[in-house]
Scaffold this active site. Structure first.
Site, PDB file in Angstrom:
ATOM      1  N   HIS A 178     -13.381  -1.026  -6.463  1.00 51.58           N
ATOM      2  CA  HIS A 178     -14.589  -0.195  -6.355  1.00 51.58           C
ATOM      3  C   HIS A 178     -14.267   1.272  -6.064  1.00 51.58           C
ATOM      4  CE1 HIS A 178     -15.674  -0.179  -1.742  1.00 51.58           C
ATOM      5  NE2 HIS A 178     -14.405   0.110  -1.937  1.00 51.58           N
ATOM      6  N   ASP A 195       0.855  -1.190   0.000  1.00 57.61           N
ATOM      7  CA  ASP A 195       0.000   0.000   0.000  1.00 57.61           C
ATOM      8  C   ASP A 195       0.888   1.236   0.000  1.00 57.61           C
ATOM      9  OD1 ASP A 195      -2.287   1.726   0.278  1.00 57.61           O
ATOM     10  OD2 ASP A 195      -3.333   0.101   1.295  1.00 57.61           O
TER      11      ASP A 195
END
Length: 365
Positions: A270, A232
């Protein structure tokens, strides 16, 4: 059928269709009260009091006021007003208890309470509720009209940058965001690991957009043969604890992804437009060995919205991505298949469900 009164709440009255519709409209007009009261009940650890008390135990608002350290002498009355709303939504139970001063309402936990209390870090939707109703997130909604009429992502209109850049500038909100994601993940991953057997042949697993590493840590804890990489942004993994068998790697998924034979992504695609998703999937393709797979964990939208729990969950989440993310949206199976076909992956296989999310596999051809 609703029971009304002349003071004693005993006279039944059947609402006609007009009254039912008007009542629903009033409920929608007042809808902001419930999540904000629920947020306060979580933050004040009131839900934890009930969850730890256990089924069948009832607590007075005076006892609750004492346990949360309230100094306001009116706190028991204020708490009663809050808790009766939560009881009306089946978060709590309520009954009348007789005492020296007459009858008073006392409250206990309903089954739903256990999903919203903190549960000592064992999985909860409470932190996600707090995230969605944080002042930083709420500000986006006030720019929705302008977004529709003129363009410009509401979150960026409100804060001058996209959400994932903003978290790097606001330490408090970054923590709120990470906690919301992590605790939802624990809840979902417990169910997923019970239902999904697709990790058995994986040797190296990269969790792309893995936040503080909860996903991959739970996977590696159960499948100890896997080397786990949590990938990340650097400011995200800076908040990450150490886990056995997991390496935290900072980077940008639009630029590169560590090599692996399987990639795990939960609630990542998403957040992004189709164009961004194609870029992410292309980087995944480059990272994977031939025959490697992506394990996607995402919601799937039904073709037609209905008045049921499934539609309520997924379309509410879709509207959160609408205002907070740059082109983000929930997708159908056909939408994911279209993305896969553009990036060299095989047909999307839907494997199983874990609460509000579906597990899908995409194989590199």
């Amino acid at each position: 059928m609703t029971t009304y009164t002349n003071g004693n709440y005993t006279q039944p009255k059947t609402l006609d269709k007009d009254e039912q519709l008007a009542g629903l409209a009033v409920t929608l007009a007042n809808a902001a009260a419930f999540p904000m009261i629920l947020k306060s009940a979580f933050e004040l650890k009131i839900l934890d009091i009930f969850s730890k008390a256990g089924e069948g135990v009832f607590v007075s608002t005076s006892e609750i006021a004492s346990q949360i350290g309230a100094k306001n002498p009116n706190a028991p009355v204020l708490l009663d007003r809050m808790l009766r709303l939560l009881a009306s939504h089946s978060v709590l139970t309520c009954k009348l208890q007789k005492g020296e001063g007459g009858s008073q309402r006392v409250y206990g936990p309903a089954p739903l309470c256990n999903y919203l209390a903190s549960n000592d870090g064992q999985g909860s939707l409470g932190p996600l509720l707090v995230l969605h109703h944080d002042k930083v997130m709420m500000e986006s909604w006030f720019h929705l009209n302008d977004y529709i009429l003129e363009g410009g992502v509401p979150f960026k209109r409100a804060h001058g940058m996209i959400q994932f850049d903003y978290t790097g500038t606001d330490e408090r909100f970054n923590h709120v965001f990470n906690q919301g994601m992590a605790h939802h993940t624990i809840l979902v991953m417990k169910k997923l690991l019970d239902n999904y057997n697709g990790f058995n042949d994986v040797k190296v697993l990269v969790d792309v957009g893995g936040n503080i590493g909860v996903n991959v840590s739970m996977i590696v804890a159960k499948h100890t043969h896997i080397k786990g990489i949590n990938y990340d942004l650097p400011h995200v993994i800076a908040d990450a604890p150490s886990y056995p068998g997991v390496e935290h790697v900072g980077g940008n998924m639009f630029e590169s992804i560590p090599q692996a034979d399987a990639i795990f992504m939960k609630w990542v695609l998403h957040d992004w437009s189709d164009e961004h998703c194609v870029k992410i999937l292309n980087k995944c393709y480059e990272s994977l060995a031939k025959g490697g797979k992506i394990i996607l964990v995402e919601s799937l939208i039904p073709v037609i919205p209905e008045d049921n729990l499934e539609s309520h969950m997924v379309f509410s989440l879709d509207c959160h991505t609408l205002v907070h993310n740059q082109g983000g949206k929930e997708r159908s199976k056909e939408d994911f298949e279209a993305l896969a076909s553009k990036t060299g992956f095989s047909t999307v296989d839907v494997i199983c469900c874990a609460y509000d999310t579906w597990v899908m596999e995409l194989y590199k051809k």
